[in-house]
Design an enzyme around this catalytic site. Structure first.
Site, PDB file in Angstrom:
ATOM      1  N   GLY A 179       1.007  -0.989   0.200  1.00  0.00           N
ATOM      2  CA  GLY A 179      -0.230  -0.519  -0.424  1.00  0.00           C
ATOM      3  C   GLY A 179       1.248   1.626  -0.127  1.00  0.00           C
ATOM      4  O   GLY A 179       2.071   1.011   0.404  1.00  0.00           O
ATOM      5  N   SER A 224       2.344   4.945   1.277  1.00  0.00           N
ATOM      6  CA  SER A 224       2.935   5.056   2.767  1.00  0.00           C
ATOM      7  C   SER A 224       2.140   5.650   3.146  1.00  0.00           C
ATOM      8  O   SER A 224       0.896   6.825   2.805  1.00  0.00           O
ATOM      9  CB  SER A 224       4.324   5.817   2.433  1.00  0.00           C
ATOM     10  OG  SER A 224       4.781   6.306   3.453  1.00  0.00           O
ATOM     11  N   GLY A 225       1.471   5.580   4.206  1.00  0.00           N
ATOM     12  CA  GLY A 225       0.766   5.977   5.406  1.00  0.00           C
ATOM     13  C   GLY A 225      -0.310   5.330   5.524  1.00  0.00           C
ATOM     14  O   GLY A 225      -1.973   5.491   5.841  1.00  0.00           O
ATOM     15  N   GLY A 285      -1.180   2.082   7.218  1.00  0.00           N
ATOM     16  CA  GLY A 285      -0.855   1.276   7.599  1.00  0.00           C
ATOM     17  C   GLY A 285      -0.863   0.064   8.128  1.00  0.00           C
ATOM     18  O   GLY A 285      -0.974  -0.729   9.390  1.00  0.00           O
ATOM     19  N   LYS A 286      -0.126  -0.355   7.081  1.00  0.00           N
ATOM     20  CA  LYS A 286       0.901  -1.466   7.256  1.00  0.00           C
ATOM     21  C   LYS A 286       1.074  -1.985   8.151  1.00  0.00           C
ATOM     22  O   LYS A 286       1.446  -2.942   9.404  1.00  0.00           O
ATOM     23  CB  LYS A 286       1.659  -1.750   5.983  1.00  0.00           C
ATOM     24  CG  LYS A 286       0.872  -1.237   4.970  1.00  0.00           C
ATOM     25  CD  LYS A 286       2.249  -1.382   3.671  1.00  0.00           C
ATOM     26  CE  LYS A 286       3.332  -0.422   3.723  1.00  0.00           C
ATOM     27  NZ  LYS A 286       2.886   0.986   3.589  1.00  0.00           N
ATOM     28  N   THR A 287       2.227  -0.997   9.231  1.00  0.00           N
ATOM     29  CA  THR A 287       2.512  -1.599  10.945  1.00  0.00           C
ATOM     30  C   THR A 287       2.205  -1.728  11.672  1.00  0.00           C
ATOM     31  O   THR A 287       1.872  -2.021  12.548  1.00  0.00           O
ATOM     32  CB  THR A 287       3.955   0.007  10.713  1.00  0.00           C
ATOM     33  OG1 THR A 287       5.145  -0.276   9.442  1.00  0.00           O
ATOM     34  CG2 THR A 287       4.470  -0.666  11.571  1.00  0.00           C
ATOM     35  N   GLU A 332       9.170  -5.491   5.515  1.00  0.00           N
ATOM     36  CA  GLU A 332      10.386  -5.930   4.407  1.00  0.00           C
ATOM     37  C   GLU A 332      11.414  -6.394   5.462  1.00  0.00           C
ATOM     38  O   GLU A 332      12.962  -5.593   5.691  1.00  0.00           O
ATOM     39  CB  GLU A 332      10.560  -4.076   4.399  1.00  0.00           C
ATOM     40  CG  GLU A 332      11.092  -3.905   2.895  1.00  0.00           C
ATOM     41  CD  GLU A 332      10.683  -4.823   1.659  1.00  0.00           C
ATOM     42  OE1 GLU A 332      11.472  -5.666   1.562  1.00  0.00           O
ATOM     43  OE2 GLU A 332       9.290  -4.504   1.422  1.00  0.00           O
TER      44      GLU A 332
END
Length: 580
Positions: free
Chosen positions: A376, A378-379, A381-383, A505
């Site tokens: 997705g 950046s920002g 909400g993956k983390t 990653e």
């Protein structure tokens, strides 16, 4: 006024109750009281024997009188030394227990607490605030009772020796102590300000040193110097204020003592001349004068230090009142079960501190024993997805299930031991290479470790080290390359032998050749595991069994690489970005 008085009384009681948990048993306290009281009473008796010795000198010196005084001095020294040792030991033990309790509590606090509080402030609670409590227990509590006994005893004995001189000293000593006490209180206020400046400076210096490479890389040395110089100047100005107070306090204290001595000697000499006071009585009165002045000043110091003690206790109680991570959260037994076997997110919504919504209405099942790539912009909400699975944060709404069971109904430690989490910022610390590779790993064998080191192409690196696995690596692993740090973190994750792997990653710092080796190793060692990978690199994305795309605050697309490549414009755009 009555209600206000009761509130103040209850508040003061809180500080005593805080210590009650750590105070030793009654017999030990009786023993300590006996030592302290015995030393004080012996100290009070010595001037009386000195008075008798001086008054009897006209008839000659008696060895027995001199020996008696020497014995009394030795007995006083014995009781004083013994009481000091046991008071110090007791205080250190109490503060040790408090520090353990604070640290134990801090380790159980949720991640959200550390998002809001600086690490320097946390360290201050453990070291500085407990240090203030230690100082209060060591120097104030025992001396408070000693001083009361000394003052009462000295006054009684002075009245017995000569009530007129006792009355004169009874007026002069408190007045002198109040004068010095006023300046002492001013010094206390400034010392509080000084400690606050020290805390601010400690926070900023720690923050700057933790990012020293960024400081140098961005040539920000002058900006950091300017910022810290302002703090140094503030500390300097506070120190100068304290120096002014001490500069006034020291000569005034000396002058007060001198005035008291002049009054005592002057009046005493007058009484000697008319034969109404003996030499021994004058000497004894002077000794008791000092035994009065010092306890009076220490009593004033006690109340000033009690304020510091209360402030420190309050800060510690503020930390201890912070709610810890709950071990068991879900109480809704009927909804603890689902028919989904994988890692299932049901109606998940989330926002940090009720601010902007990060996710809304996420319903998705990450399949068991498969690798799912999460991509997705950046920002997106993956983390945050990882943080919710780890239970670093709780969903605003919705539930997360694993193998048909609500993860919120699983004890927190039991749940986290089923997860191996590898963050994008590789977490290494000062210590040996072995300590870092095996951190958080409860069981491992050196054969297994050596096998992984070889598979991840680190064997020649380990062999090149002077002390092999026992070689100390720098803070945050600064003596290692980015690729070495990342491979060490991957080995550590594999050694955990978890059910779920959350990898952010995992090959971002590797060159192309090493990345191929690591991909082969991951496929071998994570086979049969449920793996979620936050992916940016093309090879990581296309090698996944399933791909999900976070967009517009939800999982908007999912499928295999071929499916998404044919049908999803956003996926193709993200792929193109990953190539570049």
């Amino acid at each position: 006024l009555y209600r206000k008085s009761n509130r103040m009384k209850r508040k003061n009681n809180l500080y005593i109750l805080f210590l009650k948990e750590y105070i030793p048993n009654r017999l030990y306290l009786i023993f300590l009281s006996f030592l302290i009281l015995s030393g004080t009473l012996v100290s009070l008796s010595i001037p009386i024997f000195i008075m008798k010795l001086i008054d009897n000198m006209k008839n000659g010196l008696y060895l027995i009188d001199i020996l008696l005084i020497i014995v009394l001095f030795l007995v006083q020294l014995f009781f004083t030394a013994l009481s000091f040792y046991f008071v110090n030991k007791t205080s250190e033990n109490i503060v040790k227990d408090i520090r353990i309790k604070i640290w134990s509590h801090i380790l159980k606090l949720p991640v959200a607490y550390f998002d809001k509080n600086r690490s320097g402030a946390v360290v201050t609670n453990i070291i500085h605030d407990t240090g203030e409590i230690l100082e209060f227990l060591n120097t104030q509590i025992s001396s408070f009772f000693t001083n009361i006994v000394s003052i009462v005893g000295s006054i009684i004995i002075l009245v017995t020796i000569d009530w007129k001189l006792a009355m004169l000293l009874g007026i002069a000593v408190p007045m002198a102590v109040l004068i010095t006490g006023y300046f002492g209180n001013q010094e206390y206020k400034i010392s509080i300000e000084y400690r606050k400046d020290i805390s601010n400076l400690q926070n900023d210096l720690s923050s700057t040193l933790s990012k020293i490479r960024l400081v140098k890389a961005t040539t920000s040395e002058s900006e950091e110097l300017k910022k810290e110089s302002a703090l140094f100047n503030s500390l300097y100005n506070t120190g100068v204020k304290e120096g002014k107070i001490l500069g006034v306090l020291s000569p005034i204290s000396s002058m007060v003592v001198m005035v008291l001595l002049v009054i005592t000697f002057g009046y005493g000499t007058y009484r000697l001349s008319n034969g109404t006071l003996s030499n021994g009585a004058l000497v004894a009165s002077i000794v008791y004068l000092f035994q009065l002045a010092d306890p009076f000043s220490q009593l004033i110091s006690f109340f000033a230090n009690y304020q510091k003690f209360k402030a420190s206790v309050q800060k510690i109680q503020d930390v201890l009142s912070e709610p810890i991570e709950k071990n068991m959260i879900s109480e809704d037994v009927e909804r603890n079960i689902t028919d989904k076997k994988g890692l299932f997110l049901e109606n998940i919504e989330f926002s940090y501190n009720n601010d902007e919504i990060i996710f809304t209405n996420i319903n998705y099942e990450f399949p068991l024993y498969k690798t799912t790539a999460i991509i997705g912009v950046s920002g997106a909400g993956k983390t945050t997805i990882f943080s919710l699975i780890e239970r670093f944060y709780l969903p605003t709404n919705g539930r997360i299930f694993f193998d048909k069971k609500d993860i919120a109904s699983i004890p927190l430690k039991a749940w986290r031991t089923r997860i191996a989490f590898l963050s994008q910022d590789t977490e290494l610390s000062y210590g040996s290479l072995l300590e870092n590779i095996t951190y958080g790993v409860s069981h491992y064998s050196m054969d297994r470790l050596n096998e992984l080191v070889e598979q991840f192409n680190l064997k020649s690196f380990v062999n090149s080290l002077d002390q092999g696995y026992e070689t100390i690596i720098g803070e945050k692993g600064v003596t290692l390359s980015g690729g070495q740090r990342q491979r060490i973190a991957l080995i550590r994750a594999i050694l955990q032998d978890a059910d779920i792997y959350l990898l952010d990653e995992p090959t971002s710092a590797l060159d192309t050749h090493t990345e191929k080796l690591v991909q082969i190793a991951l496929e071998r060692y994570l086979k049969g595991k449920t793996v979620l990978i936050i992916a940016h690199r093309l090879k990581t994305i296309i090698s996944a069994d399933e791909i999900v795309i976070l967009n517009n605050k939800t999982i908007e697309y999912n499928g295999t690489h071929n499916d998404l490549k044919e049908s999803c414009e956003l996926y193709n755009r993200l792929l193109e970005d990953s190539v570049h």
